[in-house]
Motif scaffolding. Sequence first.
Motif, PDB file in Angstrom:
ATOM      1  N   PHE A 235       0.931  -1.019  -0.019  1.00  0.00           N
ATOM      2  CA  PHE A 235      -0.147   0.135   0.014  1.00  0.00           C
ATOM      3  C   PHE A 235       0.601   1.315   0.103  1.00  0.00           C
ATOM      4  O   PHE A 235       0.641   2.164  -0.784  1.00  0.00           O
ATOM      5  CB  PHE A 235      -0.989   0.040   1.210  1.00  0.00           C
ATOM      6  CG  PHE A 235      -1.725   1.264   1.647  1.00  0.00           C
ATOM      7  CD1 PHE A 235      -3.010   1.375   0.678  1.00  0.00           C
ATOM      8  CD2 PHE A 235      -1.314   2.091   2.398  1.00  0.00           C
ATOM      9  CE1 PHE A 235      -4.053   2.527   0.737  1.00  0.00           C
ATOM     10  CE2 PHE A 235      -2.247   3.192   2.110  1.00  0.00           C
ATOM     11  CZ  PHE A 235      -3.467   3.567   1.712  1.00  0.00           C
ATOM     12  N   ARG A 236       1.960   1.002   0.834  1.00  0.00           N
ATOM     13  CA  ARG A 236       2.826   2.356   0.798  1.00  0.00           C
ATOM     14  C   ARG A 236       3.560   2.617  -0.586  1.00  0.00           C
ATOM     15  O   ARG A 236       3.773   3.566  -0.925  1.00  0.00           O
ATOM     16  CB  ARG A 236       3.887   2.474   2.040  1.00  0.00           C
ATOM     17  CG  ARG A 236       4.944   3.202   2.051  1.00  0.00           C
ATOM     18  CD  ARG A 236       4.073   4.580   2.449  1.00  0.00           C
ATOM     19  NE  ARG A 236       5.168   5.767   2.513  1.00  0.00           N
ATOM     20  CZ  ARG A 236       5.648   6.272   1.185  1.00  0.00           C
ATOM     21  NH1 ARG A 236       5.277   6.116   0.083  1.00  0.00           N
ATOM     22  NH2 ARG A 236       6.202   7.413   1.279  1.00  0.00           N
ATOM     23  N   ARG A 237       3.865   1.305  -1.127  1.00  0.00           N
ATOM     24  CA  ARG A 237       4.712   1.572  -2.495  1.00  0.00           C
ATOM     25  C   ARG A 237       3.892   2.034  -3.490  1.00  0.00           C
ATOM     26  O   ARG A 237       4.121   2.948  -4.431  1.00  0.00           O
ATOM     27  CB  ARG A 237       5.185   0.208  -2.868  1.00  0.00           C
ATOM     28  CG  ARG A 237       6.429  -0.343  -2.182  1.00  0.00           C
ATOM     29  CD  ARG A 237       7.094  -1.386  -2.468  1.00  0.00           C
ATOM     30  NE  ARG A 237       5.922  -2.595  -2.926  1.00  0.00           N
ATOM     31  CZ  ARG A 237       6.172  -3.517  -2.143  1.00  0.00           C
ATOM     32  NH1 ARG A 237       6.823  -3.390  -0.938  1.00  0.00           N
ATOM     33  NH2 ARG A 237       5.235  -4.496  -2.459  1.00  0.00           N
ATOM     34  N   ASP A 238       2.563   1.689  -3.437  1.00  0.00           N
ATOM     35  CA  ASP A 238       1.345   2.019  -4.524  1.00  0.00           C
ATOM     36  C   ASP A 238       0.919   3.390  -4.169  1.00  0.00           C
ATOM     37  O   ASP A 238       0.001   3.954  -5.029  1.00  0.00           O
ATOM     38  CB  ASP A 238       0.610   1.215  -4.568  1.00  0.00           C
ATOM     39  CG  ASP A 238       1.007  -0.495  -5.093  1.00  0.00           C
ATOM     40  OD1 ASP A 238       2.018  -0.215  -5.493  1.00  0.00           O
ATOM     41  OD2 ASP A 238       0.331  -1.190  -4.956  1.00  0.00           O
ATOM     42  N   SER A 239       1.307   4.079  -3.076  1.00  0.00           N
ATOM     43  CA  SER A 239       0.669   5.340  -2.832  1.00  0.00           C
ATOM     44  C   SER A 239       1.543   6.567  -2.741  1.00  0.00           C
ATOM     45  O   SER A 239       2.875   6.329  -2.358  1.00  0.00           O
ATOM     46  CB  SER A 239       0.184   5.488  -1.095  1.00  0.00           C
ATOM     47  OG  SER A 239      -0.920   4.276  -1.104  1.00  0.00           O
ATOM     48  N   ASN A 240       1.336   7.734  -3.190  1.00  0.00           N
ATOM     49  CA  ASN A 240       2.096   8.957  -3.152  1.00  0.00           C
ATOM     50  C   ASN A 240       2.146   9.261  -1.728  1.00  0.00           C
ATOM     51  O   ASN A 240       0.795   9.404  -0.883  1.00  0.00           O
ATOM     52  CB  ASN A 240       1.402   9.830  -4.218  1.00  0.00           C
ATOM     53  CG  ASN A 240       2.196  11.075  -4.231  1.00  0.00           C
ATOM     54  OD1 ASN A 240       2.307  11.839  -3.131  1.00  0.00           O
ATOM     55  ND2 ASN A 240       2.983  11.644  -5.223  1.00  0.00           N
ATOM     56  N   SER A 241       2.997   9.721  -1.161  1.00  0.00           N
ATOM     57  CA  SER A 241       3.134   9.938   0.392  1.00  0.00           C
ATOM     58  C   SER A 241       2.288  11.271   0.745  1.00  0.00           C
ATOM     59  O   SER A 241       1.695  11.365   1.819  1.00  0.00           O
ATOM     60  CB  SER A 241       4.559  10.416   0.835  1.00  0.00           C
ATOM     61  OG  SER A 241       5.187  11.667   0.228  1.00  0.00           O
ATOM     62  N   GLY A 242       1.951  12.103  -0.491  1.00  0.00           N
ATOM     63  CA  GLY A 242       0.954  13.113  -0.317  1.00  0.00           C
ATOM     64  C   GLY A 242      -0.393  12.785  -0.250  1.00  0.00           C
ATOM     65  O   GLY A 242      -1.100  13.391   0.241  1.00  0.00           O
ATOM     66  N   THR A 243      -0.794  11.524  -0.843  1.00  0.00           N
ATOM     67  CA  THR A 243      -2.168  11.101  -0.702  1.00  0.00           C
ATOM     68  C   THR A 243      -2.444  10.425   0.571  1.00  0.00           C
ATOM     69  O   THR A 243      -3.712  10.180   0.723  1.00  0.00           O
ATOM     70  CB  THR A 243      -2.272  10.185  -1.824  1.00  0.00           C
ATOM     71  OG1 THR A 243      -1.638   9.031  -1.873  1.00  0.00           O
ATOM     72  CG2 THR A 243      -1.912  10.917  -3.181  1.00  0.00           C
ATOM     73  N   LEU A 244      -1.511  10.180   1.383  1.00  0.00           N
ATOM     74  CA  LEU A 244      -1.940   9.193   2.611  1.00  0.00           C
ATOM     75  C   LEU A 244      -2.460  10.202   3.710  1.00  0.00           C
ATOM     76  O   LEU A 244      -1.873  11.347   3.938  1.00  0.00           O
ATOM     77  CB  LEU A 244      -0.745   8.832   3.367  1.00  0.00           C
ATOM     78  CG  LEU A 244       0.150   7.749   2.655  1.00  0.00           C
ATOM     79  CD1 LEU A 244       1.440   7.280   3.586  1.00  0.00           C
ATOM     80  CD2 LEU A 244      -0.584   6.582   2.224  1.00  0.00           C
ATOM     81  N   ALA A 245      -3.901   9.820   3.941  1.00  0.00           N
ATOM     82  CA  ALA A 245      -4.562  10.872   4.926  1.00  0.00           C
ATOM     83  C   ALA A 245      -4.069  10.817   6.252  1.00  0.00           C
ATOM     84  O   ALA A 245      -4.235   9.790   6.946  1.00  0.00           O
ATOM     85  CB  ALA A 245      -5.979  10.444   4.895  1.00  0.00           C
ATOM     86  N   VAL A 246      -3.399  11.683   6.505  1.00  0.00           N
ATOM     87  CA  VAL A 246      -2.534  11.990   8.093  1.00  0.00           C
ATOM     88  C   VAL A 246      -3.455  12.895   8.988  1.00  0.00           C
ATOM     89  O   VAL A 246      -3.612  13.970   8.484  1.00  0.00           O
ATOM     90  CB  VAL A 246      -1.100  12.401   7.744  1.00  0.00           C
ATOM     91  CG1 VAL A 246      -0.577  12.214   9.205  1.00  0.00           C
ATOM     92  CG2 VAL A 246      -0.392  11.356   6.773  1.00  0.00           C
ATOM     93  N   GLU A 247      -3.797  12.348   9.988  1.00  0.00           N
ATOM     94  CA  GLU A 247      -4.251  12.983  11.075  1.00  0.00           C
ATOM     95  C   GLU A 247      -3.421  13.237  12.208  1.00  0.00           C
ATOM     96  O   GLU A 247      -2.884  12.180  12.700  1.00  0.00           O
ATOM     97  CB  GLU A 247      -5.529  12.649  11.400  1.00  0.00           C
ATOM     98  CG  GLU A 247      -6.657  12.489  10.292  1.00  0.00           C
ATOM     99  CD  GLU A 247      -7.794  11.442  10.893  1.00  0.00           C
ATOM    100  OE1 GLU A 247      -8.050  11.300  11.993  1.00  0.00           O
ATOM    101  OE2 GLU A 247      -8.518  10.976  10.217  1.00  0.00           O
ATOM    102  N   ASN A 248      -3.353  14.496  12.750  1.00  0.00           N
ATOM    103  CA  ASN A 248      -2.342  14.838  13.889  1.00  0.00           C
ATOM    104  C   ASN A 248      -3.273  14.382  15.137  1.00  0.00           C
ATOM    105  O   ASN A 248      -4.234  15.141  15.485  1.00  0.00           O
ATOM    106  CB  ASN A 248      -1.777  16.097  14.007  1.00  0.00           C
ATOM    107  CG  ASN A 248      -0.825  16.482  15.101  1.00  0.00           C
ATOM    108  OD1 ASN A 248      -0.825  15.474  15.820  1.00  0.00           O
ATOM    109  ND2 ASN A 248      -0.299  17.244  15.074  1.00  0.00           N
TER     110      ASN A 248
END
Length: 274
Positions: free
Chosen positions: A31-44
């Motif tokens: 999943f990480r390899r196939d995802s652009n880091s900017g598209t990972l939905a990150v919540e603080n």
Amino acid sequence: MNSAFDATAIRARAQIAIAVALEVGRETARFRRDSNSGTLAVENKGLQDFVTVADRKAEQAIRDRLLSHFPDDTFMGEESGGQSGGTGTWVVDPIDGTTNYIRGFSHWGVSIAFVIDGRVEIGVVYDATEDKVFHAIRGGGAFKDGRPVHAAATADPANALVILGHSRKTSFDDYLALSKRLHERGMDYRRMGAAAIDLVRVAEGAADLYYERHLNAWDMLAGALIAEEAGAMVAMPPVERLLAQGGPVIAHSPGLADEFAFILDIEGLAPANR
């Protein structure tokens, strides 16, 4: 041990946990390899606590797969919470080293522990760096992809390599003072950001110490058992306290016990095992 869990029941759970850790670890890496880091939905969510789409997907997959085999067990996960129960409890961190994972630094893993009556009986850690699984059953030794691993025989501090963790919940000045003390004793040190992987590095003899002043139970329990079963000296508060509020963990090569005794004093812990 709870009478419901004989050796056969524990081995069955360990085998399933190993398979689940490998499967979910590989799915999560893909999943990480196939995802652009900017598209990972990150919540603080607070101090050093990030949740991603991958975290939630991985934890749900682990929960579903473990409980489909063992529906009477209870489950406690970093993302979904839960409580330990009278039956055995799975304590899971779906991605230990989330920030590393987000940034594409491969030092992260999947941590699965099984706790019965306040003792960790199974520890399983998927190591994304090497695509391998470490595991231990209490009293049965520690293994990496089925091959035994052992803590290092290091006795000279000048030859030691140590890994230090740091939580923003604890004093950075204390962390710096500890780093300075170890440096003055001739030790080389690292901070890598994934407790479960740091603990298995002690288990396999790649590092001589892992110490962090505050971790959650799901970060440490599996790796701590693996390190202990590999012959490392491990000290931490009682498991029930860790499940409720977290705490410190210390794991080190047995030949350096005198060097690291002062850390036990800092934490007010009893001497390590063995």
